[in-house]
Design a protein around this motif. Sequence first.
Motif, PDB file in Angstrom:
ATOM      1  N   ASP A  57       0.823  -1.216   0.000  1.00 50.62           N
ATOM      2  CA  ASP A  57       0.000   0.000   0.000  1.00 50.62           C
ATOM      3  C   ASP A  57       0.858   1.267   0.000  1.00 50.62           C
ATOM      4  O   ASP A  57       0.380   2.344  -0.357  1.00 50.62           O
ATOM      5  N   ASP A  58       2.173   1.139   0.426  1.00 51.56           N
ATOM      6  CA  ASP A  58       3.073   2.314   0.406  1.00 51.56           C
ATOM      7  C   ASP A  58       3.543   2.549  -1.028  1.00 51.56           C
ATOM      8  O   ASP A  58       3.515   1.640  -1.855  1.00 51.56           O
ATOM      9  N   PRO A  59       4.037   3.777  -1.312  1.00 51.86           N
ATOM     10  CA  PRO A  59       4.597   4.004  -2.655  1.00 51.86           C
ATOM     11  C   PRO A  59       5.838   3.123  -2.864  1.00 51.86           C
ATOM     12  O   PRO A  59       6.517   2.782  -1.899  1.00 51.86           O
ATOM     13  N   PRO A  60       6.129   2.731  -4.097  1.00 51.55           N
ATOM     14  CA  PRO A  60       7.295   1.861  -4.344  1.00 51.55           C
ATOM     15  C   PRO A  60       8.603   2.604  -4.057  1.00 51.55           C
ATOM     16  O   PRO A  60       8.626   3.836  -4.079  1.00 51.55           O
ATOM     17  N   PRO A  61       9.713   1.882  -3.783  1.00 51.80           N
ATOM     18  CA  PRO A  61      10.988   2.560  -3.485  1.00 51.80           C
ATOM     19  C   PRO A  61      11.454   3.363  -4.700  1.00 51.80           C
ATOM     20  O   PRO A  61      11.295   2.895  -5.836  1.00 51.80           O
ATOM     21  N   PRO A  62      12.035   4.573  -4.487  1.00 53.55           N
ATOM     22  CA  PRO A  62      12.510   5.364  -5.636  1.00 53.55           C
ATOM     23  C   PRO A  62      13.853   4.841  -6.135  1.00 53.55           C
ATOM     24  O   PRO A  62      14.531   4.107  -5.429  1.00 53.55           O
ATOM     25  N   TRP A  67      13.728  -1.030 -12.842  1.00 50.40           N
ATOM     26  CA  TRP A  67      12.413  -1.404 -12.272  1.00 50.40           C
ATOM     27  C   TRP A  67      11.477  -0.202 -12.134  1.00 50.40           C
ATOM     28  O   TRP A  67      10.267  -0.378 -12.014  1.00 50.40           O
ATOM     29  N   ASP A  68      12.068   0.995 -12.151  1.00 50.45           N
ATOM     30  CA  ASP A  68      11.224   2.195 -11.979  1.00 50.45           C
ATOM     31  C   ASP A  68      10.037   2.202 -12.936  1.00 50.45           C
ATOM     32  O   ASP A  68       8.895   2.418 -12.543  1.00 50.45           O
ATOM     33  N   GLY A  69      10.349   1.924 -14.197  1.00 56.44           N
ATOM     34  CA  GLY A  69       9.320   1.982 -15.240  1.00 56.44           C
ATOM     35  C   GLY A  69       8.258   0.896 -15.081  1.00 56.44           C
ATOM     36  O   GLY A  69       7.162   0.994 -15.638  1.00 56.44           O
ATOM     37  N   ILE A  70       8.579  -0.198 -14.340  1.00 52.84           N
ATOM     38  CA  ILE A  70       7.606  -1.294 -14.170  1.00 52.84           C
ATOM     39  C   ILE A  70       6.741  -1.037 -12.934  1.00 52.84           C
ATOM     40  O   ILE A  70       5.528  -1.202 -12.935  1.00 52.84           O
ATOM     41  N   LEU A  71       7.453  -0.587 -11.841  1.00 48.16           N
ATOM     42  CA  LEU A  71       6.737  -0.458 -10.567  1.00 48.16           C
ATOM     43  C   LEU A  71       5.715   0.682 -10.574  1.00 48.16           C
ATOM     44  O   LEU A  71       4.640   0.550 -10.007  1.00 48.16           O
ATOM     45  N   ALA A  72       6.034   1.792 -11.224  1.00 49.72           N
ATOM     46  CA  ALA A  72       5.135   2.956 -11.178  1.00 49.72           C
ATOM     47  C   ALA A  72       3.732   2.619 -11.699  1.00 49.72           C
ATOM     48  O   ALA A  72       2.739   2.857 -11.011  1.00 49.72           O
ATOM     49  N   PRO A  73       3.575   2.019 -12.921  1.00 44.61           N
ATOM     50  CA  PRO A  73       2.202   1.691 -13.369  1.00 44.61           C
ATOM     51  C   PRO A  73       1.518   0.647 -12.484  1.00 44.61           C
ATOM     52  O   PRO A  73       0.309   0.720 -12.246  1.00 44.61           O
TER      53      PRO A  73
END
Length: 439
Positions: A57-62, A67-73
């Motif tokens: 439920d928390d925002p994904p790690p920056p 992985w940034d491009g996968i986790l955000a959507p």
Amino acid sequence: MIRTLVPVGVWALLGGLVGAWLGAATGWGVFAVGLLTMVLASGWQLSRIARWIHNIDDPPPPSVGPWDGILAPIYRKLKQNRLELQERTRSFQRVLLAAEALPDGALTLDADQALLWCNQTAATHLGLDLERDKHHSILNIVRSPEFAAYARQAQWDKPLVLHLKRESRERTLLLHLAPYGVGQFLMVTRDITQIERLENMRKDFVANVSHEMRTPLTVLSGFLETLHDMPEGALDPDQRRHYLGLMIEQSRNMQALVADLLTLSALESSPNRHGEPILLPALIQTALAQGQALSGGRHVFETQIDENLRILGADTELASAVTNLMTNAVNYTPDEGTITVTWARTEDGGARYAVRDTGIGIAEQDIVRLTERFFRVDRGRSRATGGTGLGLAITKHVAIRHDATLRIDSVLGKGSTFSIEFPPHRVCTAEAAAQDHAA
Ligand code: ADP
């Protein structure tokens, strides 16, 4: 992919340059160190992602590289789903609260008529406990052959009236089953105990009134027919007077009945007002004069009346209650008996009108029924005195409308005391009434 290939290419280029300058082995070494660094960095990023999975439920790690491009959507979608779920839960709860607020009971059944859900009203009506009875067949919970026959019908055009007895309490329920959705059933329950009781009272009342009217009407028409069929001059003046006297008596009985019925109906239909200060001693004196006239000197009357004590209320109603108790005392007390009338303050600041007689008295089991409409201990005796069986029902009604209570104390064969006890807020003295008037 590009985000992975670019660092590999950079490390390969660096390894190539170092290899050309310091020899191939060193170049390959630099390339290997580069790849190892990338693997370690990737492992570290994966471990941060694994930690996040546990708190999704928390925002994904920056800054987790590729992985940034996968986790955000994924996170956006998760958040949207979560909000939609919250909204649906809220509207589901709103529906549940609305179902709870229904004045009727509601319950849902599955295709096998096993209980799925019920509101609190249905639980009270049928004695259900959702936790205990969920997934149990309703036929095993509501054990009644009529209900079983009703529930097994193919369709339910009409509701079922069911008399249920639970924990020594009897209830009359109106049950209506209706199919809904696919293979599910909704059952609505309504408590009609009170409505049924009122309906029965209404039927009894109509039957009683008809019965009461029939007797004098039969007597009256019988005499009229006899007189009509008799040849002129067949009756001597005494017989004629006797017949006419009986007819007058029967028509007076009917008049009294109609008058009492009208009084009852007026009491039931007029609003209950606080009223004006009524000089009850004056009403008592009028009733006393009527009682003495009815007695014709056969009884001794004793009085103890506080001339100063008034009651906030309606004078016609109070007059009828005061007179009813007085005439009953005369009618149900043999000759030579004593009738004592009191009107005084009570210890709590209220006031009490009491009529005590040394009459026939009432058996204990009859006392509770005296205020029922048309109830008489001795029907013949009541009729002979022109009684309608409505007097005490009217008196009790008047008492209730004045926040007072009608008390009946009696010993069979010894006598009775009928009293109306008014609460302090209904009592008012002559001085207070005069002050009110001046203001
Ligand atoms: P009724 O018109 O028959 O007098 P009421 O409602 O006034 O009707 O009284 C109901 C019954 O209560 C009477 O029929 C009588 O049996 C009984 N009752 C009323 N007052 C007295 C009394 N003072 N002593 C004995 N019985 C009484």
